[in-house]
Design a protein around this motif. Structure first.
Motif, mmCIF file in Angstrom:
data_model
loop_
_atom_site.group_PDB
_atom_site.id
_atom_site.type_symbol
_atom_site.label_atom_id
_atom_site.label_comp_id
_atom_site.label_asym_id
_atom_site.label_seq_id
_atom_site.Cartn_x
_atom_site.Cartn_y
_atom_site.Cartn_z
ATOM 1 N N MET A 1 0.837 -1.206 0.000
ATOM 2 C CA MET A 1 0.000 0.000 0.000
ATOM 3 C C MET A 1 0.865 1.245 0.000
ATOM 4 O O MET A 1 0.616 2.209 0.725
ATOM 5 C CB MET A 1 -0.924 0.005 1.219
ATOM 6 N N GLY A 2 1.890 1.220 -0.814
ATOM 7 C CA GLY A 2 2.846 2.317 -0.852
ATOM 8 C C GLY A 2 2.210 3.684 -1.073
ATOM 9 O O GLY A 2 2.648 4.674 -0.495
ATOM 10 N N ASP A 3 1.138 3.722 -1.885
ATOM 11 C CA ASP A 3 0.475 5.010 -2.152
ATOM 12 C C ASP A 3 -0.037 5.632 -0.862
ATOM 13 O O ASP A 3 0.047 6.839 -0.659
ATOM 14 C CB ASP A 3 -0.734 4.791 -3.078
ATOM 15 N N TYR A 4 -0.579 4.772 0.001
ATOM 16 C CA TYR A 4 -1.198 5.294 1.217
ATOM 17 C C TYR A 4 -0.160 5.611 2.283
ATOM 18 O O TYR A 4 -0.265 6.597 2.998
ATOM 19 C CB TYR A 4 -2.215 4.284 1.763
ATOM 20 N N THR A 5 0.876 4.723 2.426
ATOM 21 C CA THR A 5 1.861 4.968 3.483
ATOM 22 C C THR A 5 2.760 6.140 3.127
ATOM 23 O O THR A 5 3.258 6.833 4.013
ATOM 24 C CB THR A 5 2.749 3.726 3.709
ATOM 25 N N GLY A 6 2.979 6.372 1.832
ATOM 26 C CA GLY A 6 3.869 7.456 1.434
ATOM 27 C C GLY A 6 3.199 8.822 1.475
ATOM 28 O O GLY A 6 3.867 9.849 1.394
ATOM 29 N N SER A 7 1.877 8.828 1.623
ATOM 30 C CA SER A 7 1.141 10.092 1.577
ATOM 31 C C SER A 7 1.382 10.925 2.831
ATOM 32 O O SER A 7 1.671 10.408 3.900
ATOM 33 C CB SER A 7 -0.346 9.787 1.428
ATOM 34 N N GLU A 8 1.288 12.249 2.665
ATOM 35 C CA GLU A 8 1.465 13.143 3.810
ATOM 36 C C GLU A 8 0.216 13.225 4.666
ATOM 37 O O GLU A 8 0.249 13.742 5.774
ATOM 38 C CB GLU A 8 1.824 14.559 3.309
ATOM 39 N N SER A 9 -0.899 12.715 4.136
ATOM 40 C CA SER A 9 -2.152 12.857 4.868
ATOM 41 C C SER A 9 -2.296 11.765 5.920
ATOM 42 O O SER A 9 -2.140 10.581 5.631
ATOM 43 C CB SER A 9 -3.322 12.791 3.869
ATOM 44 N N LEU A 10 -2.534 12.178 7.154
ATOM 45 C CA LEU A 10 -2.652 11.228 8.255
ATOM 46 C C LEU A 10 -3.800 10.260 8.000
ATOM 47 O O LEU A 10 -3.712 9.069 8.309
ATOM 48 C CB LEU A 10 -2.873 11.985 9.567
ATOM 49 N N LEU A 11 -4.871 10.771 7.405
ATOM 50 C CA LEU A 11 -6.045 9.930 7.159
ATOM 51 C C LEU A 11 -5.688 8.769 6.237
ATOM 52 O O LEU A 11 -6.007 7.610 6.497
ATOM 53 C CB LEU A 11 -7.165 10.775 6.543
ATOM 54 N N LYS A 12 -4.950 9.084 5.158
ATOM 55 C CA LYS A 12 -4.554 8.035 4.227
ATOM 56 C C LYS A 12 -3.631 7.024 4.905
ATOM 57 O O LYS A 12 -3.720 5.823 4.671
ATOM 58 C CB LYS A 12 -3.850 8.660 3.002
ATOM 59 N N ASN A 13 -2.727 7.533 5.754
ATOM 60 C CA ASN A 13 -1.831 6.645 6.499
ATOM 61 C C ASN A 13 -2.629 5.689 7.367
ATOM 62 O O ASN A 13 -2.369 4.491 7.409
ATOM 63 C CB ASN A 13 -0.895 7.450 7.403
ATOM 64 N N LEU A 14 -3.618 6.249 8.048
ATOM 65 C CA LEU A 14 -4.435 5.400 8.929
ATOM 66 C C LEU A 14 -5.177 4.362 8.115
ATOM 67 O O LEU A 14 -5.357 3.231 8.564
ATOM 68 C CB LEU A 14 -5.421 6.260 9.722
ATOM 69 N N LEU A 15 -5.578 4.750 6.888
ATOM 70 C CA LEU A 15 -6.291 3.801 6.025
ATOM 71 C C LEU A 15 -5.378 2.648 5.618
ATOM 72 O O LEU A 15 -5.843 1.594 5.199
ATOM 73 C CB LEU A 15 -6.812 4.514 4.778
ATOM 74 N N ALA A 16 -4.060 2.844 5.720
ATOM 75 C CA ALA A 16 -3.135 1.742 5.444
ATOM 76 C C ALA A 16 -2.845 0.943 6.709
ATOM 77 O O ALA A 16 -2.804 -0.288 6.689
ATOM 78 C CB ALA A 16 -1.828 2.289 4.861
ATOM 79 N N VAL A 17 -2.652 1.674 7.814
ATOM 80 C CA VAL A 17 -2.258 0.989 9.055
ATOM 81 C C VAL A 17 -3.412 0.163 9.627
ATOM 82 O O VAL A 17 -3.205 -0.968 10.094
ATOM 83 C CB VAL A 17 -1.749 2.016 10.085
ATOM 84 N N LEU A 18 -4.612 0.715 9.567
ATOM 85 C CA LEU A 18 -5.748 -0.016 10.137
ATOM 86 C C LEU A 18 -5.981 -1.366 9.458
ATOM 87 O O LEU A 18 -6.086 -2.381 10.141
ATOM 88 C CB LEU A 18 -7.021 0.838 10.117
ATOM 89 N N PRO A 19 -6.023 -1.413 8.098
ATOM 90 C CA PRO A 19 -6.168 -2.736 7.474
ATOM 91 C C PRO A 19 -5.006 -3.667 7.838
ATOM 92 O O PRO A 19 -5.223 -4.857 8.059
ATOM 93 C CB PRO A 19 -6.153 -2.433 5.976
ATOM 94 N N ALA A 20 -3.802 -3.118 7.918
ATOM 95 C CA ALA A 20 -2.651 -3.955 8.287
ATOM 96 C C ALA A 20 -2.899 -4.589 9.648
ATOM 97 O O ALA A 20 -2.648 -5.776 9.861
ATOM 98 C CB ALA A 20 -1.374 -3.121 8.297
ATOM 99 N N MET A 21 -3.406 -3.778 10.581
ATOM 100 C CA MET A 21 -3.679 -4.296 11.921
ATOM 101 C C MET A 21 -4.749 -5.379 11.875
ATOM 102 O O MET A 21 -4.624 -6.430 12.516
ATOM 103 C CB MET A 21 -4.136 -3.172 12.850
ATOM 104 N N VAL A 22 -5.811 -5.086 11.121
ATOM 105 C CA VAL A 22 -6.920 -6.042 11.072
ATOM 106 C C VAL A 22 -6.462 -7.362 10.457
ATOM 107 O O VAL A 22 -6.730 -8.442 10.999
ATOM 108 C CB VAL A 22 -8.103 -5.447 10.265
#
Lengths: 326, 355
Positions: free
Chosen positions: A84-105
């Motif tokens: 999910m490089g697009d989401y983790t590389g983004s400056e937006s915290l929301l997009k980052n969370l959208l990557a981290v949350l699925p990873a956690m789940v």
């Protein structure tokens, strides 16, 4: 719970430790930085340890293989976040969370599924025999660790933090990393959910009753075995979540991380008293704080400080700070 | 006579007796039957492991205590010889000094861990020893002035044990009587004496009390035995024998480092051998070590063949890679706890009494 009956002495340990070291560190800003770092580390350890303490308290199974769920969670996170490089590389915290949350789940689901298999094939044949439990779960951990090496390779894999979670904010002169704040929040959420489920729901009531007297609950007509397996799965899933948090905290993962973290968890559970969730929280916070304070004051003594802490606590209360009455 | 040497603890199974004899003869004659450095190294490793595993069995099999700090004492023995030989120069007096200091340190540590564990529940003990062992390993790699850190210590042995020493110009029976030869038989005699000593201990009245504690601690206490005393003695004895095994390892390798004697993998090997050989039987240590070390030394070659044969299937090839031998050992371990809880020796003895 009646507040009069509350055993407040262990609760006071955490602030006491923090205040005790303040004069040694001298600078208030450094102290605040270290304290927040310690609390964050403690919260991550708590997430991992809470699952194991539930499993032990309920099923009387000491799972020496708990570490493998941690490593598995972390490795699953590297795969998910890596894709999910697009989401983790983004400056937006929301997009980052959208990557981290699925990873956690996903990590929790995979670790939970492995937990189900682990319970069925490794743990079930040895209920009621501590010696065999220790041996066989140890064997399970070896197998798990080697399988991780087969799938992800034997080398260290980087697990960088998403863009917006890097860096730190300043409170006065104190430097507080953003990720540590997040770790504290996740840890508090896990503790709150566990506490609410255990004390405010019927399932929690049954779990607590099962810990006290398994036969009685069974004779009331509840299928406690199913409940126990559920707890094992939840415990494994929590370890998977903890693995993601720990991997992001270290920013890299190695197949042996399970065994390394195992030592920390055991120290935490011994301090807290096996089976006690609140005890595990206190133990984890103490261990986290101690590691950070000694890492700053006397770096060479970091690992020994935890053992010294454990010994001191055991001299005070041989069964851990919150011993279950069994 | 033989009865007295074996402390009246006969193999009690014909197959077991033959196996034991085979291990004994093979180890006694290794330099003569199998030439080559690798075979001699494997045989020496078996000798060290027999002592180490038997000492662990004293604790796990006979007293029912699960400790993960056993390699700590093994490492103390190895480092004792290593540090003394490095500091004082090669010589018998430095080996002896290192050994005495190491034994004293092991005694004190075992006493402390033992006394401490009395305050806590049995299951805490395993966890505490795990933490203590991890801490000790860190300590050994950090005190690099003393222990050589991660690099470890390479040192020399007394003249007569070093490879360059030769008794005769010509080989005897096709074997050069050199320092390696002498060192091997030194290890052999040491292992034999220590093994018989442990057999003596477990078959003494003291050993019977340990077994009673293992079976039912409460009853043993009720009969009037002070469980605390016997447990601590068992921990200390087991630690001292492990220290001696460590010294044997250092004498053979003329090297010691954290991975050689302190690593957690050695602890796993020891656990595995005890379970495979049979807990609560000192003989199990001899049989188990023989089988295990030979398997470990040659299993990787075997896996290499399997991996090459399966090169068409990447998944299978990865599973059969020689680096993954621990996976197969782990599987073997789980299966043996599951299906062979009494190990090889227990099985053989049970088969005989059933017949």
């Amino acid at each position: 719970m009646n507040f009069k009956d509350l055993d407040w002495k262990p609760l006071a340990l955490v602030p006491l430790l923090a205040l005790l070291v303040l004069p040694f560190i001298g600078s208030g800003a450094t102290w605040l930085t270290l304290t927040v770092a310690g609390l964050a580390m403690g919260m991550i350890i708590f997430i991992i340890a809470s699952g194991l303490t539930l499993v032990f308290g309920l099923m009387d199974v000491l799972n020496f293989g708990h570490g493998v769920f941690i490593a598995l969670g972390a490795f699953v996170a590297t795969s998910v976040l890596g894709s999910m490089g697009d989401y983790t590389g983004s400056e937006s915290l929301l997009k980052n969370l959208l990557a981290v949350l699925p990873a956690m789940v996903v990590a929790m689901l995979v670790a939970g599924a492995l937990g189900l298999a682990f319970e069925r094939f490794i743990v079930r044949p040895v209920y009621g025999n501590h010696l065999k439990q220790i041996l066989i779960t140890m064997g399970g951990m070896i197998i798990g660790e080697e399988l991780i090496k087969v799938i992800w390779g034997p080398l260290q894999i980087p697990l960088p933090l998403p863009q917006a979670m890097r860096g730190s904010i300043f409170v006065g002169d104190a430097n507080i990393e953003k990720y540590r704040i997040m770790a504290v929040i996740v840890g508090l959420v896990v503790f709150a959910v566990l506490w609410l489920v255990l004390t405010r729901t019927k399932i929690g009531l049954l779990i607590r009753a099962g810990v006290q007297d398994r036969e009685m609950v069974e004779s009331l007509g509840y299928r406690i075995k199913v409940l126990f397996i559920g707890v094992f799965v939840v415990g494994s899933a929590l370890a998977g979540l903890g693995g993601v948090m720990w991997g992001l905290y270290q920013q890299n993962v190695i197949p042996q991380m399970g065994a390394q973290v195992n030592v920390l968890i055991f120290i935490v559970l011994i301090i807290g008293g096996l089976g006690s969730t609140t005890g595990a929280l206190i133990g984890a916070l103490l261990v986290g704080l101690m590691a950070n304070y000694t890492g700053f004051l006397v770096p060479k003594a970091a690992l020994f400080s935890n053992i010294a802490l454990m010994m001191a606590i055991l001299l005070w209360r041989p069964q851990g700070v919150y011993a279950l009455g069994k | 006579m033989l009865q007295r040497i074996l402390s009246n603890d006969q193999p009690r199974s014909r197959v077991l007796a033959v196996l034991l004899l085979a291990v004994f003869v093979a180890l006694a004659l290794t330099p003569f039957i199998v030439p080559g450095v690798k075979a001699l190294n494997v045989a020496a490793k078996i000798l060290v492991f027999i002592v180490l595993v038997a000492s662990f069995d004293l604790l796990l099999g006979y007293t029912g205590i699960v400790s993960f700090a056993h390699t700590m004492f093994f490492g103390i023995g190895a480092y004792g010889v290593a540090i003394a030989s490095t500091r004082m120069g090669p010589g018998w007096s430095s080996i002896l000094t290192g050994l005495v200091v190491a034994l004293a340190l092991s005694f004190v540590l075992a006493l402390l861990v033992g006394l401490f564990s009395l305050r806590v529940r049995a299951i805490f003990f395993s966890m505490i020893t795990l933490a203590v062992a991890a801490a000790f390993q860190t300590l050994a790699s950090q005190l690099s002035d003393l222990t050589g850190g991660e690099d470890g210590l390479t040192f020399k042995m007394p003249e007569i044990l070093s490879p360059s020493w030769q008794l005769f110009e010509e080989p005897v029976l096709g074997v050069a009587i050199d320092g390696r030869f002498v060192a091997y038989y030194l290890l052999f005699v040491a292992a034999l004496v220590l093994f018989l000593a442990m057999l003596r201990i477990v078959n003494s009245p003291f050993g019977r009390v340990l077994q009673a504690i293992r079976e039912n601690e409460f009853r043993a206490e009720a009969i009037g035995y002070r469980v605390v005393y016997f447990r601590t003695m068992s921990s200390i004895l087991s630690a001292l024998f492990a220290t001696l095994a460590g010294a044997m390892l250092a004498i053979w390798l003329r090297y010691n480092g954290p991975d050689t004697s302190l690593s957690f993998e050695i602890m796993l090997d020891v656990l595995l051998i005890v379970v495979i050989g049979g807990m609560g039987t000192i003989y199990g240590a001899a049989i188990g070590s023989g089988i295990f070390v030979v398997a470990q030394s040659y299993l990787q070659d075997l896996l290499k063949h399997g991996s090459d044969a399966a090169s068409g299937l990447p998944w299978l090839a990865a599973l059969l890679s020689p680096d993954r031998w621990l996976l197969w050992l782990g599987l073997l371990f789980v299966l043996s706890v599951y299906y062979f809880p009494t190990g090889i020796v227990g099985r053989l003895r049970a088969a005989r009494s059933a017949a």
